[in-house]
Design a protein around this motif. Sequence first.
Motif, PDB file in Angstrom:
ATOM      1  N   ALA A 140       0.832  -1.204   0.000  1.00 53.25           N
ATOM      2  CA  ALA A 140       0.000   0.000   0.000  1.00 53.25           C
ATOM      3  C   ALA A 140       0.861   1.246   0.000  1.00 53.25           C
ATOM      4  O   ALA A 140       0.587   2.217  -0.709  1.00 53.25           O
ATOM      5  N   ALA A 141       1.939   1.228   0.808  1.00 55.06           N
ATOM      6  CA  ALA A 141       2.808   2.396   0.875  1.00 55.06           C
ATOM      7  C   ALA A 141       3.586   2.598  -0.422  1.00 55.06           C
ATOM      8  O   ALA A 141       4.071   3.697  -0.686  1.00 55.06           O
TER       9      ALA A 141
ATOM     10  N   ALA B  95      -8.482   7.991  -2.524  1.00 59.91           N
ATOM     11  CA  ALA B  95      -7.778   8.441  -1.318  1.00 59.91           C
ATOM     12  C   ALA B  95      -6.347   7.930  -1.316  1.00 59.91           C
ATOM     13  O   ALA B  95      -6.027   6.866  -1.857  1.00 59.91           O
ATOM     14  N   SER B  96      -5.469   8.691  -0.671  1.00 60.48           N
ATOM     15  CA  SER B  96      -4.069   8.287  -0.569  1.00 60.48           C
ATOM     16  C   SER B  96      -3.881   7.356   0.623  1.00 60.48           C
ATOM     17  O   SER B  96      -4.722   7.272   1.529  1.00 60.48           O
ATOM     18  N   ASP B  97      -2.735   6.677   0.623  1.00 63.97           N
ATOM     19  CA  ASP B  97      -2.396   5.811   1.741  1.00 63.97           C
ATOM     20  C   ASP B  97      -2.317   6.623   3.041  1.00 63.97           C
ATOM     21  O   ASP B  97      -2.755   6.166   4.101  1.00 63.97           O
TER      22      ASP B  97
ATOM     23  N   GLU C 238       1.367  -9.429  -0.502  1.00 62.44           N
ATOM     24  CA  GLU C 238       2.781  -9.417  -0.133  1.00 62.44           C
ATOM     25  C   GLU C 238       3.240 -10.820   0.276  1.00 62.44           C
ATOM     26  O   GLU C 238       4.318 -11.278  -0.114  1.00 62.44           O
ATOM     27  N   ASP C 239       2.419 -11.510   1.061  1.00 61.26           N
ATOM     28  CA  ASP C 239       2.764 -12.862   1.490  1.00 61.26           C
ATOM     29  C   ASP C 239       2.830 -13.810   0.294  1.00 61.26           C
ATOM     30  O   ASP C 239       3.738 -14.642   0.194  1.00 61.26           O
TER      31      ASP C 239
ATOM     32  N   LYS D 187      -9.642  -1.542   6.408  1.00 60.02           N
ATOM     33  CA  LYS D 187      -8.922  -2.678   6.987  1.00 60.02           C
ATOM     34  C   LYS D 187      -8.974  -3.891   6.069  1.00 60.02           C
ATOM     35  O   LYS D 187      -7.975  -4.598   5.885  1.00 60.02           O
ATOM     36  N   LEU D 188     -10.133  -4.159   5.493  1.00 62.84           N
ATOM     37  CA  LEU D 188     -10.261  -5.303   4.592  1.00 62.84           C
ATOM     38  C   LEU D 188      -9.423  -5.103   3.334  1.00 62.84           C
ATOM     39  O   LEU D 188      -8.822  -6.050   2.816  1.00 62.84           O
ATOM     40  N   ALA D 189      -9.375  -3.870   2.843  1.00 69.13           N
ATOM     41  CA  ALA D 189      -8.545  -3.580   1.665  1.00 69.13           C
ATOM     42  C   ALA D 189      -7.074  -3.813   1.981  1.00 69.13           C
ATOM     43  O   ALA D 189      -6.344  -4.460   1.206  1.00 69.13           O
ATOM     44  N   TYR D 190      -6.619  -3.296   3.111  1.00 61.28           N
ATOM     45  CA  TYR D 190      -5.221  -3.488   3.492  1.00 61.28           C
ATOM     46  C   TYR D 190      -4.912  -4.965   3.767  1.00 61.28           C
ATOM     47  O   TYR D 190      -3.797  -5.428   3.529  1.00 61.28           O
TER      48      TYR D 190
END
Length: 399
Positions: A12-13, A100-102, A178-179, A168-171
């Motif tokens: 995300a970042a 929206a931004s991170d 990533e995993d 939260k669900l998006a992240y």
Amino acid sequence: MTPPPPAQFDLAASGLRKLRMALTVAQSGRFSLAADQLGVSQPAVTRAVASLEDAIGLALFDRSTVHVAQTEAGTIVIGRAARAFAHLVGPDGSANLVQASDHELRALLATQEQRSIVRAARVLGLSPPAVSRSLLTLERRLGRKLYRRTRLGLLPEPGSETLTRRIKLAYSELRQAEDDLAVLVGRGKGRLSIGTLPIARSGLVPSATLATLDSFPDAEITLQDGTWDSLAQQLRDGDIDLVVGSIRRLDDDPGLTARTLFDDTIAIVAGAKHPLTGIPHPRLSDMLAYRWILPLQGVPLRTQFEALVTDSGGVLPDGVISTDSTAALRTFLLDSDRLAIAAHQQVRDDVNRGLLSLLPMQVPRTRRAIGMTTRRDHTPTALFECFVEKLVSAAATYA
């Protein structure tokens, strides 16, 4: 292409805008079409996707043809990104967070958790004015207020908690990407967070966890104890991946789904030297002469047992101890003449070691389904699938 990073990175970042561009390229099949749809130049899209690939360390697209094709890494990222942005859009699109931004999204999450801009800033490592600016930008973007200031701190306006759940669900989707990427390049640690209810804490989940770590030795597995209500909320929010224990009715919770692993019986338990252990057929009235240890208020097992006592014309004595801790239950039973109602498997090991005894009385209508509860829209990682496989194997020894 740079080599894949050895540690977990923050997708995300790396840039939600870049992820949106990559998703649009995948959906349109061409960089030029993606640029037209996004209203930017083709070089801007190309640079954004290349920057994202550099951050990941893997190519997302095969550019050898006019119509770009996704690589294996691209399939992982695009699939998870699509689900993440679906959460950000929301079910009706009325509070669309896609643009929206991170920084804005993380400011909202931290403020929601801390109920204070100062504390949120401390958690994020930013200044309070920076967090305030991010929240203000997000409010303008959505056209609505998110918080109101009170003497008790910031209180969320109606709907703000729904927004934070969607974020939260998006992240969660992006963390799982990533995993998956780390597993793809053979450097997979993987992360898994498991909510555990009492029956699963002492044997079932630890056994499955150790077996999983044989296949994923570097995985980070977190076991989170709690009540059903608290763990179910964390599950809905994406803070944990599954809940293991007694299964609840989900008629009013369509976002969750359950899988039964085995059925467990309910027993009345005492210390091995309790006076009633010497009676061949103790009656419920005999047992009600002693004080009790019961599950927490609202737990179905307690409700069922209290109904059994009431239906028999009995009354539970005062001084009931309420706990969901197996360790505390064991200590109370060993150090007093109290009795307890508990799942058979919850106390099986202590009974086998001769520490506790099951009183020979059948408790009617208290058979329980034991299993796992997950989000209905959850897409598992390799680590998650491995844990479920080991959980099923461990459960077979309890059936």
